[in-house]
Structure formats: structure tokens, C-alpha cells
Design a protein around this motif. Structure first.
Motif, PDB file in Angstrom:
ATOM      1  N   TYR A  93      14.812  68.605  75.274  1.00 45.81           N
ATOM      2  CA  TYR A  93      13.625  68.294  76.085  1.00 45.81           C
ATOM      3  C   TYR A  93      13.761  68.645  77.569  1.00 45.81           C
ATOM      4  N   THR A  94      14.769  69.407  77.945  1.00 42.37           N
ATOM      5  CA  THR A  94      14.878  69.777  79.364  1.00 42.37           C
ATOM      6  C   THR A  94      13.712  70.658  79.806  1.00 42.37           C
ATOM      7  N   SER A  95      13.138  71.423  78.882  1.00 40.18           N
ATOM      8  CA  SER A  95      12.024  72.304  79.243  1.00 40.18           C
ATOM      9  C   SER A  95      10.670  71.605  79.105  1.00 40.18           C
ATOM     10  N   GLN A  96      10.647  70.406  78.495  1.00 38.46           N
ATOM     11  CA  GLN A  96       9.387  69.679  78.296  1.00 38.46           C
ATOM     12  C   GLN A  96       9.251  68.458  79.204  1.00 38.46           C
ATOM     13  N   VAL A 152       2.124  67.585  88.494  1.00 38.21           N
ATOM     14  CA  VAL A 152       2.915  68.546  89.260  1.00 38.21           C
ATOM     15  C   VAL A 152       2.930  69.906  88.548  1.00 38.21           C
ATOM     16  N   VAL A 153       2.849  70.968  89.350  1.00 34.82           N
ATOM     17  CA  VAL A 153       2.895  72.332  88.832  1.00 34.82           C
ATOM     18  C   VAL A 153       4.198  72.967  89.319  1.00 34.82           C
ATOM     19  N   ALA A 154       4.949  73.556  88.385  1.00 35.80           N
ATOM     20  CA  ALA A 154       6.250  74.103  88.756  1.00 35.80           C
ATOM     21  C   ALA A 154       6.589  75.304  87.883  1.00 35.80           C
ATOM     22  N   HIS A 155       7.574  76.071  88.352  1.00 30.36           N
ATOM     23  CA  HIS A 155       8.143  77.143  87.536  1.00 30.36           C
ATOM     24  C   HIS A 155       8.901  76.486  86.383  1.00 30.36           C
ATOM     25  N   ALA A 156       8.621  76.916  85.154  1.00 27.22           N
ATOM     26  CA  ALA A 156       9.160  76.227  83.973  1.00 27.22           C
ATOM     27  C   ALA A 156      10.684  76.189  83.967  1.00 27.22           C
ATOM     28  N   ASP A 157      11.313  77.323  84.242  1.00 31.81           N
ATOM     29  CA  ASP A 157      12.775  77.372  84.214  1.00 31.81           C
ATOM     30  C   ASP A 157      13.384  76.585  85.378  1.00 31.81           C
ATOM     31  N   ARG A 158      12.689  76.602  86.529  1.00 34.72           N
ATOM     32  CA  ARG A 158      13.188  75.846  87.680  1.00 34.72           C
ATOM     33  C   ARG A 158      13.112  74.342  87.392  1.00 34.72           C
ATOM     34  N   ASN A 159      12.039  73.920  86.765  1.00 33.14           N
ATOM     35  CA  ASN A 159      11.885  72.512  86.383  1.00 33.14           C
ATOM     36  C   ASN A 159      13.010  72.101  85.429  1.00 33.14           C
ATOM     37  N   ALA A 160      13.311  72.956  84.439  1.00 36.99           N
ATOM     38  CA  ALA A 160      14.384  72.650  83.485  1.00 36.99           C
ATOM     39  C   ALA A 160      15.731  72.564  84.184  1.00 36.99           C
ATOM     40  N   SER A 161      15.965  73.445  85.163  1.00 37.52           N
ATOM     41  CA  SER A 161      17.256  73.431  85.868  1.00 37.52           C
ATOM     42  C   SER A 161      17.444  72.130  86.647  1.00 37.52           C
ATOM     43  N   CYS A 198       9.236  66.465  82.845  1.00 36.68           N
ATOM     44  CA  CYS A 198       8.933  66.669  84.261  1.00 36.68           C
ATOM     45  C   CYS A 198      10.110  66.178  85.100  1.00 36.68           C
ATOM     46  N   CYS A 199      10.572  67.013  86.020  1.00 35.09           N
ATOM     47  CA  CYS A 199      11.706  66.626  86.861  1.00 35.09           C
ATOM     48  C   CYS A 199      11.300  65.651  87.963  1.00 35.09           C
ATOM     49  N   GLU A 200       9.980  65.474  88.165  1.00 39.58           N
ATOM     50  CA  GLU A 200       9.506  64.564  89.207  1.00 39.58           C
ATOM     51  C   GLU A 200       9.292  63.146  88.678  1.00 39.58           C
ATOM     52  N   CYS A 201       8.582  63.016  87.541  1.00 38.83           N
ATOM     53  CA  CYS A 201       8.256  61.680  87.026  1.00 38.83           C
ATOM     54  C   CYS A 201       8.948  61.346  85.720  1.00 38.83           C
ATOM     55  N   GLY A 202       9.573  62.342  85.074  1.00 36.65           N
ATOM     56  CA  GLY A 202      10.294  62.087  83.831  1.00 36.65           C
ATOM     57  C   GLY A 202       9.421  62.075  82.594  1.00 36.65           C
ATOM     58  N   HIS A 203       8.133  62.374  82.732  1.00 37.92           N
ATOM     59  CA  HIS A 203       7.247  62.394  81.567  1.00 37.92           C
ATOM     60  C   HIS A 203       7.566  63.600  80.687  1.00 37.92           C
ATOM     61  N   ALA A 204       7.806  63.351  79.401  1.00 38.76           N
ATOM     62  CA  ALA A 204       8.136  64.420  78.460  1.00 38.76           C
ATOM     63  C   ALA A 204       6.994  64.617  77.482  1.00 38.76           C
ATOM     64  N   ASP A 205       6.519  65.861  77.406  1.00 31.64           N
ATOM     65  CA  ASP A 205       5.424  66.183  76.498  1.00 31.64           C
ATOM     66  C   ASP A 205       5.502  67.671  76.186  1.00 31.64           C
ATOM     67  N   ARG A 206       5.356  68.002  74.927  1.00 33.86           N
ATOM     68  CA  ARG A 206       5.413  69.397  74.523  1.00 33.86           C
ATOM     69  C   ARG A 206       4.343  70.224  75.229  1.00 33.86           C
ATOM     70  N   LYS A 207       3.201  69.595  75.515  1.00 31.50           N
ATOM     71  CA  LYS A 207       2.096  70.306  76.152  1.00 31.50           C
ATOM     72  C   LYS A 207       2.335  70.549  77.635  1.00 31.50           C
ATOM     73  N   ASN A 208       3.362  69.934  78.202  1.00 31.27           N
ATOM     74  CA  ASN A 208       3.687  70.195  79.613  1.00 31.27           C
ATOM     75  C   ASN A 208       4.027  71.657  79.844  1.00 31.27           C
ATOM     76  N   ARG A 209       4.644  72.268  78.847  1.00 33.01           N
ATOM     77  CA  ARG A 209       5.037  73.676  78.954  1.00 33.01           C
ATOM     78  C   ARG A 209       3.829  74.534  78.574  1.00 33.01           C
ATOM     79  N   VAL A 210       3.059  74.918  79.581  1.00 35.45           N
ATOM     80  CA  VAL A 210       1.815  75.647  79.352  1.00 35.45           C
ATOM     81  C   VAL A 210       2.089  77.022  78.749  1.00 35.45           C
ATOM     82  N   ASP A 211       3.009  77.753  79.347  1.00 34.08           N
ATOM     83  CA  ASP A 211       3.416  79.050  78.804  1.00 34.08           C
ATOM     84  C   ASP A 211       4.863  79.286  79.194  1.00 34.08           C
TER      85      ASP A 211
END
Length: 389
Positions: free
Chosen positions: A325-328, A354-363, A330-343
Motif C-alpha cells: 500500500y505504499t503507492s495507495q 492532496v495532489v502529488a506525484h505518485a512515485d514521490r508520494n510512495a517514496s 497518502c503521505c500527508e494524512c495516511g488515508h489508503a485507498d486504491r482510487k487514490n492512484r488516479v493513473d
């Protein structure tokens, strides 16, 4: 305690010495094939047992004692590798045509296959940049070699075995070195590293190793391999091997550059490195066939190994974290949802927006988990208290 690394030095022998090295290499591999047939026929594959039945014969053929032992061990190691590949299913299921073919004949060694050397039949003169090697014509001294300044510095340390080989007409010694491991420091946070296909590596500090140019190169190589494999001629097979070696060297160089950049940044900022535990990812991940080809063709394991040994050498703490779930998340609030990963490249949190670069958020998620893993495994600096009597 040291870190084992491998360095390659290029030999520049005279034509006469090169002819002796070639004769030596061909002869020892010819005898290695004879020992392989003997091991296959008698079903003796352990080094100690195989030495009992093959050592005398190899010595009578004029092979030096140390070279003979290495030759026999090379055969035993070859069968050990074959057994591991069979167990892993790399040659197909039991009873398959390819597996039956592999199991029905002894392993063979190419005339130019690598021959191991050690301190008893090889020595370096680092000041003169020459090496002395055992050959069938006796010990040959003062063979010039060339390498980088860093490799020359490492050669001054503790050396292990080396492999003599010839590749495309050029002679090399591939030497195993034991480099001292630096003392590990207490990290001030962690750099999270997210590995991927579109972006090979993305860190929580802003570094991004983009994969667009490399992916285009790999696609061209894949198309070329398919054409050459379909052609099937001897010249096509030779070109396939040549292209494969070139692609392997390019991959290794890119992985070295990426790992060096990340480790240098971590050391400069006094932080550690957090990596995803990707063990078994090829078996776990389910993709369409075109995506599987892309996933399986990049050397993520090699990049991880480079990061590990470079971190150990420089004393940089490194930990592995759960990749779930590192890619799903949110690094800001911790909310995990499959739909968070838009593309592939965009992350929009359904919880906080929050809107972020997907890989940067996972890192960033990986970096935070790295701190947790380090704290859980770290010994407490508080002195132990004694219970009053």
C-alpha cells in the motif's frame, strides 16, 4: 568486517604471452569437460568426492596442482548451479523436452570459459601495474594491466580469487576484493526509494531517475531480439550474444550511477536509506503479457545489491520496509485507498485532497516506514536500571 566487491582489470599481454594464455585457457577447459563427463557418468558431483577420482588424472596431464583443484571445483560448482536451476524450474517442468535434454547430458565449458586463480598461482605488482600468472608454460611475470584509479586503490587491500577470461579477443582478470566496511552512523531520518518501470528510482529528497529514454532503448532491443531469434542463423545468434552483452553492460552502468547518487546523498545529509522489500515480486505481481516482459527485464535485484554494498562500504544505514500500500496511501494524512492512484504518475488523496506525484508520494511513505523499522530494531541508548534490593 569487510564488503566483498568485484573489480575487473584489463590485461594487455604481448602477442606471444596472449598465445600462451589462450593455450592454457583452452587446455584447462578441455580437461574440465573430461572431468564433467566423469562426474556425470559416475554421478559424483561434490567437490571433495570428485577430487578423489579426478585429481590424479588432471595432474598427469600437466595441469598445476592449484589449477587442477580450481578446475575440479569449477565442475562441481557447475553441477550445483544446474541442480539449483532445475529445482527452481528454470528449465521447465519435470518431463518437459527442454528439461529432459538438459538432464540427459553432462555440462560443457566453452574454450574461453573463465579459469579461477588465487594467491598461490597469481600475484600483483601494483606499483608497476603488472600481474604474474601460472600457465602451462610456467609462471609468466610482468603482464601489464589497466584499471581505474579506484580499482587500483581497492586492489591494494585484501584480495580473494580472480577469474581469467577472454571476451571478444580482450583479456580480463575479474578479482574479488574485501573492502573495509565503514562504521555505521546514527541516521537523521531516512531517504525513501521507490523503484518502478516508468521511473527507475524516485527518492523522497527529490531525485528521480526517469526511465523514458531507457524504456525506448529496451523496446528497440526487444524488437531486434525477436527479429534475430526468428532468423535463427549462426550470424544472427552471434549478434544476439553481442547485443545481450552490450545491453547488460548498459544496465549495470545505469544501476551503478543510480545507486551511487542515492548513497552519496544519504551520506552527505546524514540519513539512512529505506527500500521496499520486493522479494518474490515477479511471482506476486499480475500483469498483462507486455507489462510482464517490461517488469521482468529490468535488474531491480542488481540495483538493490549495488545500493546495499555501497551503503555498507560508506557506513550508511539501510533498512527494508513492507511494500504493501505504499503507492495507495497518502503521505500527508495516511488515508489508503486504491482510487487514490488516479493513473501511473498522479496521486490524488480521497481523504484530504492532496495532489502529488505518485512515485514521490510512495517514496515519502517508504521513508516514514524506514524510520519506524530503524527505531524498532535499534537498541535503546538509555542505560539499564537496576532494581533496588
Amino acid at each position: 568486517m569487510g564488503v566483498k566487491i568485484v573489480t575487473q582489470v584489463k590485461l594487455t599481454p604481448s602477442p606471444e604471452v596472449a598465445a600462451v594464455l589462450e593455450s592454457t585457457l583452452h587446455t584447462v577447459n578441455e580437461h574440465a569437460n573430461r572431468v564433467s563427463v566423469l562426474a556425470f557418468e559416475r554421478r559424483v558431483f561434490r567437490n571433495y568426492d570428485l577430487r578423489k577420482i579426478a585429481y590424479a588424472e588432471v595432474r598427469e596431464a600437466g595441469i598445476g596442482s592449484q589449477a587442477a583443484q580450481h578446475l575440479i571445483k569449477k565442475v562441481a560448482d557447475g553441477y550445483a548451479t544446474l541442480k539449483a536451476n532445475l529445482k527452481a524450474g528454470n528449465y521447465g517442468k519435470p518431463g518437459s523436452k527442454r528439461r529432459v535434454t538438459v538432464e540427459s547430458k553432462p555440462i560443457t565449458f566453452r574454450p574461453d570459459a573463465a579459469q579461477p586463480y588465487d594467491q598461490r598461482n597469481m600475484s600483483f605488482d601494483l606499483d608497476a601495474q603488472t600481474v604474474s600468472l601460472w600457465t602451462l608454460s610456467g609462471r609468466i611475470k610482468n603482464i601489464p594491466f589497466a584499471c581505474s584509479a579506484e580499482a587500483l586503490k581497492n586492489l591494494a587491500g585484501k584480495r580473494g580469487e580472480a577469474d581469467l577470461l577472454r571476451r571478444a579477443g580482450v583479456w580480463f582478470l575479474v578479482v574479488t576484493l574485501d573492502v573495509p566496511e565503514a562504521a555505521q552512523y546514527e541516521p537523521d531520518g531516512f531517504i525513501g526509494v521507490d523503484l518502478g518501470i516508468e521511473n527507475i528510482a524516485t527518492t523522497s529528497t527529490g531525485y528521480l531517475a526517469a526511465g523514458r529514454k531507457l524504456n525506448r532503448y529496451r523496446k528497440r532491443q526487444l524488437d531486434l531480439r525477436r527479429k534475430l531469434q526468428a532468423k535463427g542463423t549462426k550470424s544472427a545468434k552471434r549478434l544476439l550474444k553481442k547485443r545481450s552483452r552490450k545491453e547488460s553492460r548498459r544496465t549495470r552502468d545505469i544501476n551503478h550511477c543510480i545507486s551511487k547518487t542515492i548513497v552519496t546523498e544519504a551520506k552527505r545529509t546524514g540519513r539512512g536509506i529505506a527500500l521496499e522489500d520486493l522479494t518474490g515480486i515477479r511471482a506476486r505481481v499480475r500483469h498483462r503479457k507486455p507489462q510482464r516482459v517490461t517488469l521482468h527485464s529490468w535488474a531491480f535485484s542488481q540495483l538493490g545489491q549495488f545500493l546495499v554494498y555501497k551503503a555498507q562500504r560508506d557506513g550508511v544505514p539501510l533498512v527494508y520496509v513492507d511494500a504493501a500500500y505504499t503507492s495507495q496511501m497518502c503521505c500527508e494524512c495516511g488515508h489508503a485507498d486504491r482510487k487514490n492512484r488516479v493513473d501511473q504518475g498522479r496521486f490524488i488523496c480521497r481523504g484530504c485532497g492532496v495532489v502529488a506525484h505518485a512515485d514521490r508520494n510512495a517514496s515519502h511513505n517508504i521513508a516514514r516506514r524506514g524510520v519506524t523499522v530503524w527505531n524498532e530494531g535499534r537498541q535503546s541508548p538509555v542505560p539499564a536500571t537496576t532494581t533496588p534490593r
